[in-house]
Write an enzyme that holds these catalytic residues in place. Structure first.
Site, PDB file in Angstrom:
ATOM      1  N   SER A 128      -9.709   0.559  14.063  1.00  0.00           N
ATOM      2  CA  SER A 128      -8.243   1.106  13.386  1.00  0.00           C
ATOM      3  C   SER A 128      -7.819   0.595  12.398  1.00  0.00           C
ATOM      4  O   SER A 128      -7.802  -0.898  12.488  1.00  0.00           O
ATOM      5  CB  SER A 128      -7.542   1.028  14.540  1.00  0.00           C
ATOM      6  OG  SER A 128      -6.111   1.241  14.235  1.00  0.00           O
ATOM      7  N   GLU A 149       0.768  -1.298   0.092  1.00  0.00           N
ATOM      8  CA  GLU A 149      -0.013   0.086   0.013  1.00  0.00           C
ATOM      9  C   GLU A 149       0.911   1.140   0.007  1.00  0.00           C
ATOM     10  O   GLU A 149       2.013   1.311   0.416  1.00  0.00           O
ATOM     11  CB  GLU A 149      -0.784   0.068   1.320  1.00  0.00           C
ATOM     12  CG  GLU A 149      -1.796  -0.899   1.507  1.00  0.00           C
ATOM     13  CD  GLU A 149      -2.617  -1.387   2.795  1.00  0.00           C
ATOM     14  OE1 GLU A 149      -3.672  -1.688   2.809  1.00  0.00           O
ATOM     15  OE2 GLU A 149      -1.739  -1.222   3.643  1.00  0.00           O
ATOM     16  N   ASP A 165      -7.446  -4.871   8.950  1.00  0.00           N
ATOM     17  CA  ASP A 165      -7.216  -3.717   8.184  1.00  0.00           C
ATOM     18  C   ASP A 165      -6.934  -3.869   6.601  1.00  0.00           C
ATOM     19  O   ASP A 165      -6.462  -3.063   5.954  1.00  0.00           O
ATOM     20  CB  ASP A 165      -5.836  -3.061   8.690  1.00  0.00           C
ATOM     21  CG  ASP A 165      -4.783  -3.976   8.566  1.00  0.00           C
ATOM     22  OD1 ASP A 165      -4.650  -5.043   8.174  1.00  0.00           O
ATOM     23  OD2 ASP A 165      -3.799  -3.446   8.753  1.00  0.00           O
TER      24      ASP A 165
HETATM   25  P1  NAD Z   1       2.500 -10.408  13.365  1.00  0.00           P
HETATM   26  O1  NAD Z   1       2.265 -11.503  12.255  1.00  0.00           O
HETATM   27  O2  NAD Z   1       3.681 -10.155  13.832  1.00  0.00           O
HETATM   28  O3  NAD Z   1       1.678 -11.046  14.769  1.00  0.00           O
HETATM   29  C1  NAD Z   1       0.367 -11.349  14.456  1.00  0.00           C
HETATM   30  C2  NAD Z   1       0.017 -12.429  15.558  1.00  0.00           C
HETATM   31  O4  NAD Z   1      -1.412 -12.915  15.488  1.00  0.00           O
HETATM   32  C3  NAD Z   1       0.630 -13.706  15.450  1.00  0.00           C
HETATM   33  O5  NAD Z   1       1.565 -13.904  16.638  1.00  0.00           O
HETATM   34  C4  NAD Z   1      -0.236 -14.940  15.305  1.00  0.00           C
HETATM   35  O6  NAD Z   1       0.227 -15.998  15.877  1.00  0.00           O
HETATM   36  C5  NAD Z   1      -1.388 -14.182  15.900  1.00  0.00           C
HETATM   37  N1  NAD Z   1      -2.555 -14.788  15.691  1.00  0.00           N
HETATM   38  C6  NAD Z   1      -3.282 -14.979  14.611  1.00  0.00           C
HETATM   39  N2  NAD Z   1      -4.500 -15.502  14.620  1.00  0.00           N
HETATM   40  C7  NAD Z   1      -4.820 -15.323  15.838  1.00  0.00           C
HETATM   41  C8  NAD Z   1      -5.985 -15.883  16.634  1.00  0.00           C
HETATM   42  N3  NAD Z   1      -6.870 -16.440  15.796  1.00  0.00           N
HETATM   43  N4  NAD Z   1      -5.945 -15.736  17.916  1.00  0.00           N
HETATM   44  C9  NAD Z   1      -4.769 -15.041  18.566  1.00  0.00           C
HETATM   45  N5  NAD Z   1      -3.576 -14.736  17.865  1.00  0.00           N
HETATM   46  C10 NAD Z   1      -3.854 -15.186  16.643  1.00  0.00           C
HETATM   47  O7  NAD Z   1       1.775  -9.141  12.934  1.00  0.00           O
HETATM   48  P2  NAD Z   1       1.945  -7.604  13.575  1.00  0.00           P
HETATM   49  O8  NAD Z   1       2.871  -6.998  12.867  1.00  0.00           O
HETATM   50  O9  NAD Z   1       1.885  -7.724  15.191  1.00  0.00           O
HETATM   51  O10 NAD Z   1       0.341  -6.943  12.915  1.00  0.00           O
HETATM   52  C11 NAD Z   1      -0.912  -7.604  13.388  1.00  0.00           C
HETATM   53  C12 NAD Z   1      -1.762  -7.020  12.636  1.00  0.00           C
HETATM   54  O11 NAD Z   1      -2.015  -5.723  12.864  1.00  0.00           O
HETATM   55  C13 NAD Z   1      -1.534  -7.248  11.102  1.00  0.00           C
HETATM   56  O12 NAD Z   1      -2.825  -7.614  10.563  1.00  0.00           O
HETATM   57  C14 NAD Z   1      -1.397  -5.820  10.719  1.00  0.00           C
HETATM   58  O13 NAD Z   1      -1.512  -5.647   9.230  1.00  0.00           O
HETATM   59  C15 NAD Z   1      -2.108  -5.102  11.664  1.00  0.00           C
HETATM   60  N6  NAD Z   1      -1.607  -3.672  11.838  1.00  0.00           N
HETATM   61  C16 NAD Z   1      -2.698  -2.709  11.816  1.00  0.00           C
HETATM   62  C17 NAD Z   1      -2.143  -1.391  12.208  1.00  0.00           C
HETATM   63  C18 NAD Z   1      -3.041  -0.025  12.236  1.00  0.00           C
HETATM   64  O14 NAD Z   1      -2.748   0.997  12.367  1.00  0.00           O
HETATM   65  N7  NAD Z   1      -4.433  -0.586  12.418  1.00  0.00           N
HETATM   66  C19 NAD Z   1      -0.786  -1.148  12.089  1.00  0.00           C
HETATM   67  C20 NAD Z   1       0.214  -2.098  11.983  1.00  0.00           C
HETATM   68  C21 NAD Z   1      -0.265  -3.542  11.850  1.00  0.00           C
END
Ligand code: NAD
Length: 348
Positions: free
Chosen positions: A300, A64, A235
């Site tokens: 968010s 993106e 997101d």
């Molecule tokens: P990451 O892959 O490092 O961590 C995600 C975690 O979620 C993993 O440890 C995984 O095992 C766990 N997980 C997956 N399914 C699950 C479930 N059903 N129950 C419990 N845990 C589960 O990713 P990250 O960098 O921490 O990002 C997490 C999410 O946040 C991503 O989807 C990312 O796109 C989003 N994000 C959003 C924003 C925002 O501004 N809203 C900013 C950054 C990241």
């Protein structure tokens, strides 16, 4: 070799320098100051040029571009989201970004933004919760213990006074990692075996999981009243975390509706379902939480103005420091019309 003049050099903040700068300032102080910068920009929301981010989807993730401008400075972030990446030893989310001078179009700063995204997301989440969470909140459930999670916990401690966090992840090693990483931050940290256990007595629930599907991290029967949900993992189109019935019971707050209606939890609702833009709460134009028993939900997805604020903050913080390098990124011929002459002379 030609030596570039100062006006052609662009400060570049590497991952190493970003980490050094944050450590130099102190993590909690950095997050508090960054939240103040974001809040100030949210309060001048109407000034900004806004557009939903430009997304290129594949079946494994998304890439993106997130642009915005306040008329004086233009900024954009490049960011990806690839939930499968961690299995290959790569980050789910990586990013870099740039600010430029609107008058000349010349870049003012180029920076890594993988660290900075985690910091700005945490600062935004906690800033929003400061407006919406039940009074005297002190327990947060943190569901999804990946890359973003510790930053979230520390931001909620620094800004909202959270002193207990209850961790859950389907990957128990992620929970163990977060537990160890948080051990030096004066937080009581509890490892839980299910989402249900994690949300026990929580005032705030943060969901931050990564999975490219319509997931149900929380079902309706799990969520009581008088709670704030900070849902940041859903997101993307086709990627959500909450059961629709929770949304129907919640007062929903968003960053920028045209983007959130496509990417956020509310993609599950009718296009005209009422939502409140969080900048309106910050400026006093709309109410936040209006009663103690409400469920407030921050749906968010991350908006360009948060990245703009973060880069502006970093640009100010690196002035007169060594936390950056100078990049020879812009051609700078003595005669601006003689780009070719500069090229020819470089070959001598
Ligand atoms: P990451 O892959 O490092 O961590 C995600 C975690 O979620 C993993 O440890 C995984 O095992 C766990 N997980 C997956 N399914 C699950 C479930 N059903 N129950 C419990 N845990 C589960 O990713 P990250 O960098 O921490 O990002 C997490 C999410 O946040 C991503 O989807 C990312 O796109 C989003 N994000 C959003 C924003 C925002 O501004 N809203 C900013 C950054 C990241």
């Amino acid at each position: 070799m030609l030596k570039p003049s100062d006006k052609a050099l662009v400060p570049f903040v590497s991952v190493d320098n970003m980490m050094a700068l944050v450590n130099y300032i102190g993590l909690e102080k950095f997050i508090i100051e960054l939240a103040t910068e974001i809040e100030a920009d949210f309060k001048r929301w109407l000034l900004f040029d806004k557009t939903p981010r430009v997304a290129s989807h594949s079946n494994v993730g998304v890439i993106e571009l997130m642009p915005t401008s306040d008329g004086e400075i233009y900024g954009f972030k490049y960011v990806n989201g690839h939930p499968k990446n961690t299995k290959e030893g790569l980050q789910t989310v990586t990013a870099f970004g740039l600010l430029a001078d609107v008058q000349t179009g010349y870049p003012k700063i180029l920076s890594e933004m993988t660290m900075l995204t985690a910091l700005r997301t945490a600062a935004t989440s906690a800033l929003v919760a400061k407006y919406l969470a039940p009074r005297n909140s002190n327990i947060m459930a943190m569901i999804g213990n990946g890359a973003q999670s510790e930053f979230q916990c520390i931001a909620f401690k620094a800004i909202c006074g959270i002193d207990k966090v209850r961790l859950f992840d389907t990957d128990k090693y992620a929970t163990e990692k977060a537990f160890l990483n948080l051990s030096n931050y004066e937080l009581e940290v509890v490892k839980c075996k299910s989402s249900q256990e994690a949300i026990l007595n929580a005032d705030i629930i943060t969901t931050c999981t990564a999975d490219k599907q319509l997931a149900t991290i929380l079902t309706d029967n799990m969520v009581g009243t008088g709670i704030h949900i900070n849902a940041i993992g859903g997101d993307c189109p086709g990627k959500t975390e909450l059961h629709k019935d929770i949304l129907l019971r919640s007062k929903i707050f968003v960053e920028y509706p045209p983007q959130t209606r496509v990417e956020g939890e509310i993609q599950q609702l009718e296009k005209d379902h009422p939502v409140t833009e969080i900048w309106q709460v910050m400026t006093g134009k709309s109410d936040g939480r209006t009663d103690d028993s409400q469920i407030t939900l921050f749906d968010s997805v991350g908006f360009a103005i948060e990245d703009f604020s973060a880069l502006k903050f970093i640009l100010r913080k690196i002035q007169n420091t060594n936390f950056h390098e100078q990049l020879d990124m812009l051609a700078d011929p003595d005669d601006p019309k003689d780009l070719f002459g500069m090229f020819s002379r470089a070959n001598i």
